[in-house]
Design a protein around this motif. Structure first.
Motif, PDB file in Angstrom:
ATOM      1  N   GLY A  93      36.308  41.326  42.677  1.00 30.73           N
ATOM      2  CA  GLY A  93      36.059  41.471  41.298  1.00 30.73           C
ATOM      3  C   GLY A  93      35.372  42.325  40.771  1.00 30.73           C
ATOM      4  O   GLY A  93      34.930  42.547  39.509  1.00 30.73           O
TER       5      GLY A  93
ATOM      6  N   LEU B 183      40.317  48.095  35.576  1.00 29.61           N
ATOM      7  CA  LEU B 183      41.052  47.681  34.665  1.00 29.61           C
ATOM      8  C   LEU B 183      40.480  48.066  33.374  1.00 29.61           C
ATOM      9  O   LEU B 183      41.173  48.620  32.312  1.00 29.61           O
ATOM     10  CB  LEU B 183      41.261  46.151  34.528  1.00 29.61           C
TER      11      LEU B 183
ATOM     12  N   HIS C  92      48.171  33.436  47.249  1.00 30.92           N
ATOM     13  CA  HIS C  92      46.861  34.050  47.079  1.00 30.92           C
ATOM     14  C   HIS C  92      46.894  35.087  45.930  1.00 30.92           C
ATOM     15  O   HIS C  92      46.004  35.973  45.867  1.00 30.92           O
ATOM     16  CB  HIS C  92      46.764  35.167  48.269  1.00 30.92           C
TER      17      HIS C  92
ATOM     18  N   PHE D 251      42.428  34.844  42.144  1.00 33.03           N
ATOM     19  CA  PHE D 251      41.483  33.867  41.647  1.00 33.03           C
ATOM     20  C   PHE D 251      40.912  34.153  40.455  1.00 33.03           C
ATOM     21  O   PHE D 251      40.597  33.245  39.767  1.00 33.03           O
ATOM     22  CB  PHE D 251      40.566  33.701  42.987  1.00 33.03           C
TER      23      PHE D 251
HETATM   24  C1  HEM Z   1      41.709  43.492  36.960  1.00 31.46           C
HETATM   25  C2  HEM Z   1      40.849  43.043  37.824  1.00 31.46           C
HETATM   26  C3  HEM Z   1      41.668  42.240  39.196  1.00 31.46           C
HETATM   27  C4  HEM Z   1      42.826  42.767  40.169  1.00 31.46           C
HETATM   28  C5  HEM Z   1      43.618  43.701  39.444  1.00 31.46           C
HETATM   29  C6  HEM Z   1      42.637  41.664  41.101  1.00 31.46           C
HETATM   30  C7  HEM Z   1      43.713  41.898  42.194  1.00 31.46           C
HETATM   31  C8  HEM Z   1      43.955  40.883  43.020  1.00 31.46           C
HETATM   32  C9  HEM Z   1      45.107  40.967  43.961  1.00 31.46           C
HETATM   33  C10 HEM Z   1      45.996  41.982  44.035  1.00 31.46           C
HETATM   34  C11 HEM Z   1      44.768  39.874  44.786  1.00 31.46           C
HETATM   35  C12 HEM Z   1      45.610  39.519  46.144  1.00 31.46           C
HETATM   36  C13 HEM Z   1      45.307  40.182  47.283  1.00 31.46           C
HETATM   37  C14 HEM Z   1      45.928  39.956  48.558  1.00 31.46           C
HETATM   38  O1  HEM Z   1      46.885  39.027  48.414  1.00 31.46           O
HETATM   39  O2  HEM Z   1      46.073  40.424  49.654  1.00 31.46           O
HETATM   40  C15 HEM Z   1      43.596  39.199  44.467  1.00 31.46           C
HETATM   41  C16 HEM Z   1      42.993  38.252  45.100  1.00 31.46           C
HETATM   42  C17 HEM Z   1      41.819  37.524  44.857  1.00 31.46           C
HETATM   43  N1  HEM Z   1      41.018  38.076  43.796  1.00 31.46           N
HETATM   44 FE1  HEM Z   1      41.555  39.217  42.448  1.00 31.46          FE
HETATM   45  N2  HEM Z   1      41.769  40.822  41.095  1.00 31.46           N
HETATM   46  C18 HEM Z   1      40.920  41.223  39.807  1.00 31.46           C
HETATM   47  C19 HEM Z   1      40.106  40.400  39.541  1.00 31.46           C
HETATM   48  C20 HEM Z   1      39.022  39.551  40.347  1.00 31.46           C
HETATM   49  C21 HEM Z   1      37.759  38.989  39.983  1.00 31.46           C
HETATM   50  C22 HEM Z   1      37.121  39.233  38.601  1.00 31.46           C
HETATM   51  C23 HEM Z   1      37.668  37.949  40.890  1.00 31.46           C
HETATM   52  C24 HEM Z   1      36.369  36.861  41.071  1.00 31.46           C
HETATM   53  C25 HEM Z   1      35.619  36.548  39.991  1.00 31.46           C
HETATM   54  C26 HEM Z   1      38.560  37.886  41.813  1.00 31.46           C
HETATM   55  C27 HEM Z   1      38.668  37.426  43.269  1.00 31.46           C
HETATM   56  C28 HEM Z   1      39.777  37.502  43.953  1.00 31.46           C
HETATM   57  C29 HEM Z   1      40.003  36.662  45.266  1.00 31.46           C
HETATM   58  C30 HEM Z   1      38.715  35.526  45.576  1.00 31.46           C
HETATM   59  C31 HEM Z   1      41.205  36.751  45.746  1.00 31.46           C
HETATM   60  C32 HEM Z   1      41.800  36.217  46.966  1.00 31.46           C
HETATM   61  C33 HEM Z   1      42.613  35.109  46.557  1.00 31.46           C
HETATM   62  C34 HEM Z   1      43.201  34.243  47.877  1.00 31.46           C
HETATM   63  O3  HEM Z   1      43.172  34.884  48.903  1.00 31.46           O
HETATM   64  O4  HEM Z   1      43.271  33.156  47.441  1.00 31.46           O
HETATM   65  N3  HEM Z   1      39.601  38.965  41.375  1.00 31.46           N
HETATM   66  N4  HEM Z   1      42.833  39.878  43.391  1.00 31.46           N
END
Ligand code: HEM
Length: 256
Positions: free
Chosen positions: A88, A95, A196, A199
């Motif tokens: 995050g 972004l 995945h 979140f």
């Molecule tokens: C622009 C902002 C964000 C982008 C571009 C982004 C992008 C991504 C991507 C591409 C994945 C998939 C990773 C994979 O499959 O290998 C992911 C998973 C995840 N993101 Fe984000 N994210 C962002 C913001 C956030 C925020 C703000 C949080 C937490 C508050 C967060 C928490 C997570 C978590 C925990 C996962 C893992 C989910 C899982 O494996 O089930 N992300 N994110």
């Protein structure tokens, strides 16, 4: 716990990962980086333990579990807190900075968004499409496969380019053009796809909307500094290192 302290812990984790993966570590070598991140992880562990002791807090709820499902062990809650930082922090910074760069690179668009905030979400989606803050995701193949003519063996690491997918000409017309008016901008894969799926996608969009709205509200005439051009850099997390802007100081009010 203040945000700057938590941010500093995250900084040590990033340095340790860079040191382990062989990226240059300008600050004392891999051992020192690992030591600093170990110390920060211990502080994170203490902070999470303190929060777990407060009934109703998020860590306490994660440890409590629910009907039919065990709660997480304390070490798992700490690990999840660290994962949330990786998920995050850089991503959301990316972004906001990338979308600001896109917006301010087109003064007519910036004026239009200043006058009508409802245009902002479309700018954010198109920025996510053309410059996804997490540019690649890694996958390990569970079986042998053929991927677009490339043989993949079970166990192979497959590095997937979200940036390339988001510019697939079979999906997006004229894919290299930044066009917040395209109807299908939301089809991008910036938050990945499937089980995945990110979140924090909704939170990230909300943060970007709030941050960019505040920049437009608080800095009249905000525009890029022509003397200090910026561009996104980085292979995994992509964003400009810094974004220099200028704005008009509000004229001093006459004293009574
Ligand atoms: C622009 C902002 C964000 C982008 C571009 C982004 C992008 C991504 C991507 C591409 C994945 C998939 C990773 C994979 O499959 O290998 C992911 C998973 C995840 N993101 Fe984000 N994210 C962002 C913001 C956030 C925020 C703000 C949080 C937490 C508050 C967060 C928490 C997570 C978590 C925990 C996962 C893992 C989910 C899982 O494996 O089930 N992300 N994110």
């Amino acid at each position: 716990m203040d945000a700057a302290t938590v941010r500093s812990w995250y900084g040590t984790f990033v340095d340790a990962v860079s040191a382990l993966t062989g990226s240059p570590d300008g600050d004392g070598g891999a051992d020192a980086a690992l030591e600093r991140s170990g110390a920060a992880y211990a502080k994170l562990t203490d902070a999470v333990a303190e929060a777990m002791a407060r009934p109703g807090s998020l860590p306490a709820e994660a440890a409590r579990g629910e009907a039919g499902r065990d709660g997480l062990a304390a070490a798992e809650v700490v690990a999840n807190a660290a994962v949330l930082m990786f998920g995050g922090i850089d991503t959301t910074e990316g972004l906001i900075t990338n979308a600001a760069l896109h917006l301010l690179s087109d003064p007519a668009l910036a004026r239009a968004v200043r006058d009508d905030r409802e245009l902002l979400p479309a700018v954010i989606e198109e920025s996510l499409r053309t410059e996804p803050p997490a540019a690649v995701v890694d996958r390990y193949a569970v079986r042998d496969a053929d991927l677009g003519g490339a043989p993949v063996r079970a166990g192979d690491l497959v590095r997937v380019s979200i940036t390339a997918a988001n510019r697939d000409p079979a999906v997006f017309a004229d894919p290299d053009r930044f066009d917040p008016h395209r109807a299908d901008a939301g089809e991008h894969l910036a938050f990945a796809h499937g089980p995945h799926f990110c979140f924090g996608a909704t939170l990230a969009r909300l943060e970007a909307r709030a941050a960019l709205g505040a920049v437009l509200d608080r800095f009249p005439g905000v525009r890029l500094d022509p003397g200090r051009p910026a561009r996104p850099v980085g292979l995994v997390f992509r964003k400009p290192d810094r974004l220099d802007v200028r704005w008009d100081a509000p004229s001093a009010r006459p004293r009574r």
